[in-house]
Design an enzyme around this catalytic site. Sequence first.
Site, mmCIF file in Angstrom:
data_model
loop_
_atom_site.group_PDB
_atom_site.id
_atom_site.type_symbol
_atom_site.label_atom_id
_atom_site.label_comp_id
_atom_site.label_asym_id
_atom_site.label_seq_id
_atom_site.Cartn_x
_atom_site.Cartn_y
_atom_site.Cartn_z
ATOM 1 N N ARG A 240 0.854 -1.193 0.000
ATOM 2 C CA ARG A 240 0.000 0.000 0.000
ATOM 3 C C ARG A 240 0.881 1.229 0.000
ATOM 4 O O ARG A 240 1.959 1.221 0.612
ATOM 5 C CB ARG A 240 -0.866 0.067 1.261
ATOM 6 C CG ARG A 240 -2.152 -0.731 1.200
ATOM 7 C CD ARG A 240 -3.172 -0.114 0.245
ATOM 8 N NE ARG A 240 -4.409 -0.873 0.221
ATOM 9 C CZ ARG A 240 -4.654 -1.929 -0.555
ATOM 10 N NH1 ARG A 240 -3.746 -2.371 -1.400
ATOM 11 N NH2 ARG A 240 -5.826 -2.545 -0.504
ATOM 12 N N GLU A 269 -2.169 7.945 -4.010
ATOM 13 C CA GLU A 269 -2.484 7.545 -5.392
ATOM 14 C C GLU A 269 -3.944 7.851 -5.717
ATOM 15 O O GLU A 269 -4.771 7.887 -4.814
ATOM 16 C CB GLU A 269 -2.182 6.046 -5.597
ATOM 17 C CG GLU A 269 -3.042 5.119 -4.752
ATOM 18 C CD GLU A 269 -2.617 3.652 -4.884
ATOM 19 O OE1 GLU A 269 -1.425 3.326 -4.719
ATOM 20 O OE2 GLU A 269 -3.525 2.836 -5.145
ATOM 21 N N HIS A 287 -1.048 0.346 -9.575
ATOM 22 C CA HIS A 287 -1.799 -0.516 -8.643
ATOM 23 C C HIS A 287 -2.535 -1.642 -9.397
ATOM 24 O O HIS A 287 -3.762 -1.725 -9.359
ATOM 25 C CB HIS A 287 -2.781 0.323 -7.819
ATOM 26 C CG HIS A 287 -3.164 -0.337 -6.527
ATOM 27 N ND1 HIS A 287 -3.453 0.355 -5.382
ATOM 28 C CD2 HIS A 287 -3.318 -1.654 -6.195
ATOM 29 C CE1 HIS A 287 -3.763 -0.488 -4.408
ATOM 30 N NE2 HIS A 287 -3.681 -1.716 -4.884
HETATM 31 C C1 GLV Z 1 -5.339 -4.663 -3.764
HETATM 32 O O1 GLV Z 1 -4.550 -3.810 -3.536
HETATM 33 C C2 GLV Z 1 -6.047 -5.392 -2.763
HETATM 34 O O2 GLV Z 1 -5.923 -5.069 -1.565
HETATM 35 O O3 GLV Z 1 -6.785 -6.318 -3.124
#
Ligand code: GLV
Length: 328
Positions: A240, A269, A287
């Site tokens: 994250r 982000e 991401h």
């Molecule tokens: C993606 O970042 C998730 O947490 O599934």
Amino acid sequence: MSKPRILVARAVFPEVITRLEQHFEVESNPTDEAWSKPQLIARLKGKQGAFTTGGDRIDAEVLVACPDLKICANMAVGYNNFDLDAMTTAGVLATNAPDVLTETTADFGFALLMATARRITESEHFLRAGKWSQWSYDMFAGSDIHGATLGILGMGRIGQGIAKRGAHGFGMKVIYHNRSRLDAALEADCKASYVSKEELLRSADHLVLVLPYSAESHHTIGAAELAMMKPTATLVNIARGGIVDDAALAAALKDRRIAAAGLDVFEGEPKVHPDLLSVPNVVLTPHIASATLPTRMAMADLAASNLIAFFEGKRPPTPLNPSLLATK
Ligand code: GLV
């Protein structure tokens, strides 16, 4: 009897909307407009359920404004978009989407590690810019992956998947740090050795971050931690934004205090720290670690299954605050 009303906060597979419509009155977001908090609240009022993604913040303000809400099903394994304590206090069940994305995300972590260590995007940009005029002995020389020391910070299911790829596929020496040590059988499966965080930082040739984000893990990697890493090391973040201090990382990359980084997640982000955009030795992706269509479908289906089971009075498959179910 009228169907429960749910909000699907972001666009999702039409098949999943069709499945949800068999059980619920569904308000969806087919244009995938990113709603502000007031817009989200306006749509969530009067709904009993929500299908959310990692970008949809559910906190006390939302909960107070939407007293009919009983469950939020996140189409993500990470759930730092939920204020879980506030949800539990308000009696709102939270669910996430674990397991179904583990291998896909571990694949991506490894892909990012390889692209970073072997300077794949940096060299592609060079080629596309028409700068490749001749072979040279050290052009885009990177660092080896096979036989190197792979460090993993956060040894949950995805961390273990990356460890196995490194140990069994690439003959890497795997070390890890985690809040709690794995049991001996899992360590043997991953061929991974537990070390302190400091030893991990000092010894890893390639360090991959796979820990959950919380107030405690904010800026787990900042200037002090980067200073402990080898100048030849690479850092990969698929966890994250906020776990890494992006400004400190950009400065370390610029000064070559570490060799390179691969980042799939960013503080604030989809904005990206401008200094990260201007340093060459970083691979940047938006991401997408879980982004294969079968896996995204499995995540969406799991979120839908959580909603459906809950309103059928059954136990949802992946609750985050299951104490609420015991009192149901
Ligand atoms: C993606 O970042 C998730 O947490 O599934």
